[in-house]
Design a protein around this motif. Structure first.
Motif, PDB file in Angstrom:
ATOM      1  N   SER A   1       0.872  -1.165   0.000  1.00  0.00           N
ATOM      2  CA  SER A   1       0.000   0.000   0.000  1.00  0.00           C
ATOM      3  C   SER A   1       0.914   1.222   0.000  1.00  0.00           C
ATOM      4  CB  SER A   1      -0.925   0.002   1.230  1.00  0.00           C
ATOM      5  OG  SER A   1      -2.024   0.856   0.988  1.00  0.00           O
TER       6      SER A   1
ATOM      7  N   VAL B   1       1.268   4.371   0.881  1.00  0.00           N
ATOM      8  CA  VAL B   1       1.680   5.290   1.966  1.00  0.00           C
ATOM      9  C   VAL B   1       2.731   4.661   2.861  1.00  0.00           C
ATOM     10  CG1 VAL B   1      -0.136   4.640   3.599  1.00  0.00           C
ATOM     11  CG2 VAL B   1       0.728   6.982   3.585  1.00  0.00           C
TER      12      VAL B   1
ATOM     13  N   GLY C   1     -12.517  -1.610   2.950  1.00  0.00           N
ATOM     14  CA  GLY C   1     -13.248  -0.348   2.923  1.00  0.00           C
ATOM     15  C   GLY C   1     -13.557   0.097   1.509  1.00  0.00           C
ATOM     16  N   THR C   2     -12.605  -0.173   0.602  1.00  0.00           N
ATOM     17  CA  THR C   2     -12.824   0.183  -0.800  1.00  0.00           C
ATOM     18  C   THR C   2     -14.036  -0.544  -1.351  1.00  0.00           C
ATOM     19  OG1 THR C   2     -10.487   0.663  -1.210  1.00  0.00           O
ATOM     20  CG2 THR C   2     -11.818   0.034  -3.120  1.00  0.00           C
TER      21      THR C   2
ATOM     22  N   TYR D   1     -10.767  10.593   1.339  1.00  0.00           N
ATOM     23  CA  TYR D   1     -10.355   9.368   0.654  1.00  0.00           C
ATOM     24  C   TYR D   1     -11.347   8.280   1.019  1.00  0.00           C
ATOM     25  CZ  TYR D   1      -7.517   5.224  -0.531  1.00  0.00           C
ATOM     26  OH  TYR D   1      -7.070   4.039  -1.045  1.00  0.00           O
ATOM     27  N   HIS D   2     -11.824   7.595  -0.007  1.00  0.00           N
ATOM     28  CA  HIS D   2     -12.850   6.565   0.225  1.00  0.00           C
ATOM     29  C   HIS D   2     -12.391   5.224  -0.346  1.00  0.00           C
ATOM     30  CE1 HIS D   2     -15.456   9.814   1.520  1.00  0.00           C
ATOM     31  NE2 HIS D   2     -15.196  10.452   0.407  1.00  0.00           N
ATOM     32  N   GLY D   3     -11.049   4.986  -0.346  1.00  0.00           N
ATOM     33  CA  GLY D   3     -10.540   3.781  -0.972  1.00  0.00           C
ATOM     34  C   GLY D   3     -10.267   4.024  -2.449  1.00  0.00           C
TER      35      GLY D   3
ATOM     36  N   SER E   1      -5.386  10.903   1.802  1.00  0.00           N
ATOM     37  CA  SER E   1      -4.547   9.760   2.184  1.00  0.00           C
ATOM     38  C   SER E   1      -3.341   9.621   1.246  1.00  0.00           C
ATOM     39  CB  SER E   1      -5.394   8.465   2.198  1.00  0.00           C
ATOM     40  OG  SER E   1      -4.623   7.394   2.688  1.00  0.00           O
TER      41      SER E   1
ATOM     42  N   ASN F   1      -8.409  11.622   6.284  1.00  0.00           N
ATOM     43  CA  ASN F   1      -7.480  11.388   5.169  1.00  0.00           C
ATOM     44  C   ASN F   1      -6.850  12.617   4.555  1.00  0.00           C
ATOM     45  OD1 ASN F   1      -7.364   8.428   4.775  1.00  0.00           O
ATOM     46  ND2 ASN F   1      -9.580   8.704   4.823  1.00  0.00           N
TER      47      ASN F   1
ATOM     48  N   ASP G   1     -19.091   7.773   5.106  1.00  0.00           N
ATOM     49  CA  ASP G   1     -17.994   6.812   5.049  1.00  0.00           C
ATOM     50  C   ASP G   1     -17.341   6.784   6.435  1.00  0.00           C
ATOM     51  OD1 ASP G   1     -14.937   6.416   3.062  1.00  0.00           O
ATOM     52  OD2 ASP G   1     -15.765   5.330   4.767  1.00  0.00           O
TER      53      ASP G   1
ATOM     54  N   VAL H   1     -15.570   4.264   7.640  1.00  0.00           N
ATOM     55  CA  VAL H   1     -14.522   3.227   7.675  1.00  0.00           C
ATOM     56  C   VAL H   1     -13.528   3.557   8.778  1.00  0.00           C
ATOM     57  CG1 VAL H   1     -12.521   2.321   6.397  1.00  0.00           C
ATOM     58  CG2 VAL H   1     -14.758   2.450   5.291  1.00  0.00           C
ATOM     59  N   MET H   2     -13.197   4.839   8.940  1.00  0.00           N
ATOM     60  CA  MET H   2     -12.221   5.231   9.972  1.00  0.00           C
ATOM     61  C   MET H   2     -12.919   5.639  11.274  1.00  0.00           C
ATOM     62  SD  MET H   2      -9.231   8.127   9.750  1.00  0.00           S
ATOM     63  CE  MET H   2      -8.424   7.492   8.312  1.00  0.00           C
TER      64      MET H   2
ATOM     65  N   LYS I   1     -11.959  -1.241   9.014  1.00  0.00           N
ATOM     66  CA  LYS I   1     -10.968  -1.095  10.098  1.00  0.00           C
ATOM     67  C   LYS I   1     -11.440  -1.775  11.390  1.00  0.00           C
ATOM     68  CE  LYS I   1      -9.233   3.068   7.849  1.00  0.00           C
ATOM     69  NZ  LYS I   1      -7.842   2.835   7.417  1.00  0.00           N
TER      70      LYS I   1
ATOM     71  N   GLU J   1      -2.453  12.317   7.292  1.00  0.00           N
ATOM     72  CA  GLU J   1      -3.076  11.127   7.886  1.00  0.00           C
ATOM     73  C   GLU J   1      -3.427  11.448   9.333  1.00  0.00           C
ATOM     74  OE1 GLU J   1      -2.835   8.216   4.669  1.00  0.00           O
ATOM     75  OE2 GLU J   1      -4.002   8.410   6.516  1.00  0.00           O
TER      76      GLU J   1
HETATM   77  P1  KE4 Z   1      -9.386   0.032   2.543  1.00  0.00           P
HETATM   78  O1  KE4 Z   1      -9.815  -0.379   1.139  1.00  0.00           O
HETATM   79  O2  KE4 Z   1      -7.964   0.531   2.601  1.00  0.00           O
HETATM   80  O3  KE4 Z   1      -9.677  -1.072   3.581  1.00  0.00           O
HETATM   81  O4  KE4 Z   1     -10.318   1.244   3.018  1.00  0.00           O
HETATM   82  C1  KE4 Z   1     -10.378   2.388   2.206  1.00  0.00           C
HETATM   83  C2  KE4 Z   1     -10.857   3.568   3.040  1.00  0.00           C
HETATM   84  C3  KE4 Z   1     -12.166   3.992   2.887  1.00  0.00           C
HETATM   85  N1  KE4 Z   1     -12.646   5.028   3.618  1.00  0.00           N
HETATM   86  C4  KE4 Z   1     -11.866   5.668   4.533  1.00  0.00           C
HETATM   87  C5  KE4 Z   1     -12.435   6.802   5.317  1.00  0.00           C
HETATM   88  C6  KE4 Z   1     -10.523   5.260   4.720  1.00  0.00           C
HETATM   89  O5  KE4 Z   1      -9.756   5.910   5.643  1.00  0.00           O
HETATM   90  C7  KE4 Z   1     -10.000   4.193   3.968  1.00  0.00           C
HETATM   91  C8  KE4 Z   1      -8.560   3.732   4.079  1.00  0.00           C
HETATM   92  N2  KE4 Z   1      -7.727   4.503   4.947  1.00  0.00           N
HETATM   93  C9  KE4 Z   1      -6.309   4.533   4.628  1.00  0.00           C
HETATM   94  C10 KE4 Z   1      -5.598   5.368   5.689  1.00  0.00           C
HETATM   95  N3  KE4 Z   1      -5.915   6.713   5.619  1.00  0.00           N
HETATM   96  C11 KE4 Z   1      -5.730   3.157   4.538  1.00  0.00           C
HETATM   97  C12 KE4 Z   1      -4.220   3.117   4.547  1.00  0.00           C
HETATM   98  C13 KE4 Z   1      -3.680   2.691   3.222  1.00  0.00           C
HETATM   99  O6  KE4 Z   1      -4.222   3.108   2.179  1.00  0.00           O
HETATM  100  O7  KE4 Z   1      -2.677   1.952   3.244  1.00  0.00           O
END
Ligand code: KE4
Length: 439
Positions: free
Chosen positions: A23, A25, A117-118, A144-146, A157, A211, A239, A241-242, A267, A394
């Protein structure tokens, strides 16, 4: 701090994996240096392959609200290992987790489990389009939403970290379905709806942004989104997720008293295993296959290992609501004692130290931060065993396993940085480009 084994592993990894990481970052591109390769975690600590110990404020980017290897999760996983790891068939545990989620987040009447989350945000967007028969989405710059194709527009992010405004590989026609507006600007949303309200399927928002760094909603902003989406027949997607189970058991929705039409979770809901979810009003979710015409599927959706970890964490948080007060207090102790000269945003146990003296309320203000000074600060802390996210854009997190001593040591280490003469400007203390050493 010796990181020779991490350096050797990073060199090997870069030959096999893009950027040496799974990933972006994690590659330390914006802060330089070698990312420590982690050997293990325990409580508030992680340990790299060179034996260096760190107080962890990344917590796998948010999931580990109970810290590393909480006994509840380890025990739950051990139990599942006795019966299998995946069946691709319905199991009782999935019903239990679905019930827990609906109990904790009242706006969720039906929920579908997915693996990231994506996947959750991509699915929620498809459901919103299918339910409304409309194509356009409003998102906010810096959120950021994935890595959903149509949402990789002015995203936060890793994209903000790498300075990528829009990614390659997304057809213009996809990006054109997304209207990116300034976060916290009610006026911008009103104009967008006035101009194209009958084509907008949904507004998707991080109710508290993590993000672009931690940026809370202005008073009335979330309520305005709720009113405008209702007025124009669009759906409001939170969203979370966080923020889900992070800011409160009911997430930001509980904190701000706003009911979303659809909510995405990730998460914490998976307890550190690959599990996420999307859910909301039953009349909307009943359009999802096999019940309705909107297709979404997943081989490992609801697998027993991840579900059991989620049940263990949510079950613990539900039985011990006092943990939210504890982690909020610890985070306040951390952020209240950071010296003048930077802007600190905090909501609950999410926080960011912004290297600017101006308020940070949206992407425009966040991107004006002095990222060179952030880089110095980041390495100063890392070399002294304090592990922050390797990006100004972040959020940091505190878990139930962070002690008052952890917080005090972190504050003292940060104070040292701000008090050292050669750290007063970006021209000062410079970590070695590849070997951030300190005398
Ligand atoms: P994932 O697909 O990474 O599980 O979730 C995407 C996502 C969706 N929505 C929100 C609000 C999120 O913060 C995220 C993913 N967060 C990042 C960190 N800011 C994941 C870290 C990374 O991309 O490695």
């Amino acid at each position: 701090m010796n990181r020779s084994k991490s350096e050797a592993l990073f060199a090997a990894a870069q030959k096999l994996i893009p950027g040496g990481v799974n990933s972006p970052v994690r590659a330390y591109r914006s802060v330089g240096g070698t990312p420590p390769f982690i050997a293990r975690g325990d409580g508030s600590r992680i340990y790299d392959v060179d034996g260096n110990e760190y107080i962890d404020y990344v917590l796998s980017w948010g999931p580990l609200i109970l810290g590393h290897r909480p006994p509840q999760v380890i025990e739950a996983l051990r139990e599942v290992l006795e019966i299998g790891t995946s069946f691709g068939a319905p199991t009782e545990r999935e019903v239990d987790l679905a019930a827990l989620i609906c109990e904790c987040v009242p706006s969720i009447e039906m929920v579908r489990l997915v693996s990231s989350g994506t996947e959750a945000t991509m699915s929620a967007l498809r459901v919103a389009r299918g339910f409304t028969g409309r194509d356009l989405t409003i998102k906010f710059e810096g959120c950021y939403h994935g890595h959903v194709d149509s949402l990789l527009v002015k995203a936060g992010s890793g994209m903000a970290t790498l300075g990528i405004a829009d990614t390659a590989g997304v057809p213009e026609s996809f990006a054109a379905t997304t209207i990116a507006l300034p976060f916290n600007s009610i006026e911008a949303v009103e104009i967008a709806f006035r101009e194209r309200g009958d084509k907008i399927a949904a507004v998707i928002v991080e109710p508290v942004v993590g993000n672009m760094g931690c940026v809370p909603p202005r008073d009335g902003f979330l309520k305005a989104l709720r009113d405008l989406t209702a007025k124009y027949g669009a759906l409001l997607i939170f969203d979370e997720v966080m923020t889900g189970f992070r800011l409160a058991l009911g997430g930001a929705q509980e904190l701000y008293g706003i009911k979303a039409d659809l909510t995405t979770l990730g998460k914490i809901v998976g307890g550190g295993l690959p599990l996420a979810a999307y859910g909301g009003r039953a009349d909307i979710m009943s359009k999802v296959a096999p019940l309705g015409p909107i297709y979404q599927a997943g081989t490992l959706s609801g697998n027993p290992l991840a579900v059991s970890a989620g049940i263990a964490v949510l079950g613990y948080l539900k039985a011990h609501p006092e943990v939210y007060e504890t982690i909020e207090k610890r985070t306040a102790q951390l952020t209240a004692n950071i010296p003048e000269g930077i802007t600190v945003n905090r909501v609950g146990s999410m926080f960011t130290f912004f290297f600017t003296t101006d308020p940070v309320v949206d992407w425009e203000s966040a991107k004006r931060c002095d990222t060179a000074r952030f880089k110095q600060f980041f390495h100063w802390m890392l070399d002294r065993g304090i592990y922050f996210a390797p990006s100004q854009f972040e959020a940091g997190f505190v878990s139930t396993s962070h002690s008052e001593q952890d917080i005090a040591r972190t504050v003292d280490t940060a104070k040292e940085f701000f008090e050292r003469a050669d750290c007063q400007s970006a021209a000062g203390y410079q970590p070695a480009p590849h070997l951030p050493q300190l005398e």
